[in-house]
Design a protein around this motif. Sequence first.
Motif, PDB file in Angstrom:
ATOM      1  N   GLU A  32      -8.606  -1.252 -20.411  1.00  0.00           N
ATOM      2  CA  GLU A  32      -7.432  -1.699 -21.160  1.00  0.00           C
ATOM      3  C   GLU A  32      -6.402  -2.343 -20.236  1.00  0.00           C
ATOM      4  O   GLU A  32      -5.963  -1.727 -19.276  1.00  0.00           O
ATOM      5  N   LEU A  33      -6.016  -3.554 -20.576  1.00  0.00           N
ATOM      6  CA  LEU A  33      -5.013  -4.291 -19.810  1.00  0.00           C
ATOM      7  C   LEU A  33      -3.709  -4.260 -20.599  1.00  0.00           C
ATOM      8  O   LEU A  33      -3.595  -4.891 -21.653  1.00  0.00           O
ATOM      9  N   ASP A  34      -2.752  -3.487 -20.086  1.00  0.00           N
ATOM     10  CA  ASP A  34      -1.470  -3.337 -20.773  1.00  0.00           C
ATOM     11  C   ASP A  34      -0.364  -3.132 -19.753  1.00  0.00           C
ATOM     12  O   ASP A  34      -0.591  -3.293 -18.550  1.00  0.00           O
ATOM     13  N   HIS A  35       0.818  -2.772 -20.207  1.00  0.00           N
ATOM     14  CA  HIS A  35       1.950  -2.634 -19.282  1.00  0.00           C
ATOM     15  C   HIS A  35       1.740  -1.535 -18.255  1.00  0.00           C
ATOM     16  O   HIS A  35       2.331  -1.567 -17.191  1.00  0.00           O
ATOM     17  N   HIS A  36       0.878  -0.573 -18.536  1.00  0.00           N
ATOM     18  CA  HIS A  36       0.599   0.497 -17.565  1.00  0.00           C
ATOM     19  C   HIS A  36      -0.397   0.062 -16.493  1.00  0.00           C
ATOM     20  O   HIS A  36      -0.414   0.614 -15.398  1.00  0.00           O
ATOM     21  N   THR A  37      -1.241  -0.899 -16.821  1.00  0.00           N
ATOM     22  CA  THR A  37      -2.342  -1.260 -15.914  1.00  0.00           C
ATOM     23  C   THR A  37      -2.273  -2.694 -15.397  1.00  0.00           C
ATOM     24  O   THR A  37      -3.170  -3.128 -14.679  1.00  0.00           O
ATOM     25  N   ALA A  38      -1.227  -3.424 -15.740  1.00  0.00           N
ATOM     26  CA  ALA A  38      -1.135  -4.846 -15.389  1.00  0.00           C
ATOM     27  C   ALA A  38      -1.273  -5.096 -13.887  1.00  0.00           C
ATOM     28  O   ALA A  38      -1.945  -6.046 -13.475  1.00  0.00           O
ATOM     29  N   ASP A  39      -0.662  -4.248 -13.066  1.00  0.00           N
ATOM     30  CA  ASP A  39      -0.760  -4.435 -11.607  1.00  0.00           C
ATOM     31  C   ASP A  39      -2.189  -4.304 -11.104  1.00  0.00           C
ATOM     32  O   ASP A  39      -2.547  -4.906 -10.088  1.00  0.00           O
ATOM     33  N   THR A  40      -3.000  -3.548 -11.807  1.00  0.00           N
ATOM     34  CA  THR A  40      -4.389  -3.360 -11.408  1.00  0.00           C
ATOM     35  C   THR A  40      -5.154  -4.678 -11.441  1.00  0.00           C
ATOM     36  O   THR A  40      -6.063  -4.885 -10.655  1.00  0.00           O
ATOM     37  N   LEU A  41      -4.749  -5.578 -12.339  1.00  0.00           N
ATOM     38  CA  LEU A  41      -5.374  -6.899 -12.395  1.00  0.00           C
ATOM     39  C   LEU A  41      -4.575  -7.938 -11.620  1.00  0.00           C
ATOM     40  O   LEU A  41      -5.153  -8.792 -10.948  1.00  0.00           O
ATOM     41  N   SER A  42      -3.256  -7.877 -11.686  1.00  0.00           N
ATOM     42  CA  SER A  42      -2.469  -8.935 -11.040  1.00  0.00           C
ATOM     43  C   SER A  42      -2.624  -8.927  -9.530  1.00  0.00           C
ATOM     44  O   SER A  42      -2.662  -9.997  -8.907  1.00  0.00           O
ATOM     45  N   ARG A  43      -2.751  -7.772  -8.920  1.00  0.00           N
ATOM     46  CA  ARG A  43      -2.890  -7.729  -7.454  1.00  0.00           C
ATOM     47  C   ARG A  43      -4.131  -8.436  -6.944  1.00  0.00           C
ATOM     48  O   ARG A  43      -4.034  -9.256  -6.025  1.00  0.00           O
ATOM     49  N   PRO A  44      -5.320  -8.172  -7.485  1.00  0.00           N
ATOM     50  CA  PRO A  44      -6.489  -8.908  -6.974  1.00  0.00           C
ATOM     51  C   PRO A  44      -6.419 -10.412  -7.251  1.00  0.00           C
ATOM     52  O   PRO A  44      -6.911 -11.211  -6.453  1.00  0.00           O
ATOM     53  N   LEU A  45      -5.792 -10.793  -8.369  1.00  0.00           N
ATOM     54  CA  LEU A  45      -5.642 -12.221  -8.648  1.00  0.00           C
ATOM     55  C   LEU A  45      -4.725 -12.872  -7.617  1.00  0.00           C
ATOM     56  O   LEU A  45      -5.029 -13.939  -7.080  1.00  0.00           O
ATOM     57  N   GLU A  46      -3.606 -12.226  -7.336  1.00  0.00           N
ATOM     58  CA  GLU A  46      -2.681 -12.745  -6.322  1.00  0.00           C
ATOM     59  C   GLU A  46      -3.319 -12.755  -4.943  1.00  0.00           C
ATOM     60  O   GLU A  46      -3.141 -13.710  -4.181  1.00  0.00           O
ATOM     61  N   ASP A  47      -4.063 -11.707  -4.605  1.00  0.00           N
ATOM     62  CA  ASP A  47      -4.748 -11.650  -3.311  1.00  0.00           C
ATOM     63  C   ASP A  47      -5.736 -12.808  -3.159  1.00  0.00           C
ATOM     64  O   ASP A  47      -5.830 -13.416  -2.092  1.00  0.00           O
ATOM     65  N   ALA A  48      -6.473 -13.105  -4.213  1.00  0.00           N
ATOM     66  CA  ALA A  48      -7.435 -14.214  -4.169  1.00  0.00           C
ATOM     67  C   ALA A  48      -6.714 -15.524  -3.897  1.00  0.00           C
ATOM     68  O   ALA A  48      -7.152 -16.316  -3.054  1.00  0.00           O
ATOM     69  N   LEU A  49      -5.609 -15.735  -4.592  1.00  0.00           N
ATOM     70  CA  LEU A  49      -4.841 -16.967  -4.387  1.00  0.00           C
ATOM     71  C   LEU A  49      -4.282 -17.049  -2.971  1.00  0.00           C
ATOM     72  O   LEU A  49      -4.286 -18.121  -2.359  1.00  0.00           O
TER      73      LEU A  49
END
Length: 122
Positions: A32-49
Amino acid sequence: MDRGTVGSANRGRLLVEVRAEGHSEVVKPAGELDHHTADTLSRPLEDALLRGRSRLVIDCSRLEFCDSTGLNVLLAARLKAEAAGGGVHLAGLLPVVARVLEITGAEAVFTVHRSLDEALAD
């Protein structure tokens, strides 16, 4: 039990796998991607960039839920990837997540593929 999630008050609700595949960074969220877990996805995306990987393929085949905060993570990644000369490709959307994109009109700003294989072949 900590299952490797980052920045989540509800550990284990979203797990993210990341791997390089050719010119793409494949990111596979599960749960589940929501306000509690958003950083769990945003960090790897930012790291890739930050590593210069601007073609982001997000395999959504195991993403069971996405709220407005999650959608904002995807939109922010899209803007940053495009600014770096790449883009965000969404693959394998489950109906519940596809509906969120449809209702919000966000499907028009992403490249959406039926499967991960199709996204990687594009």
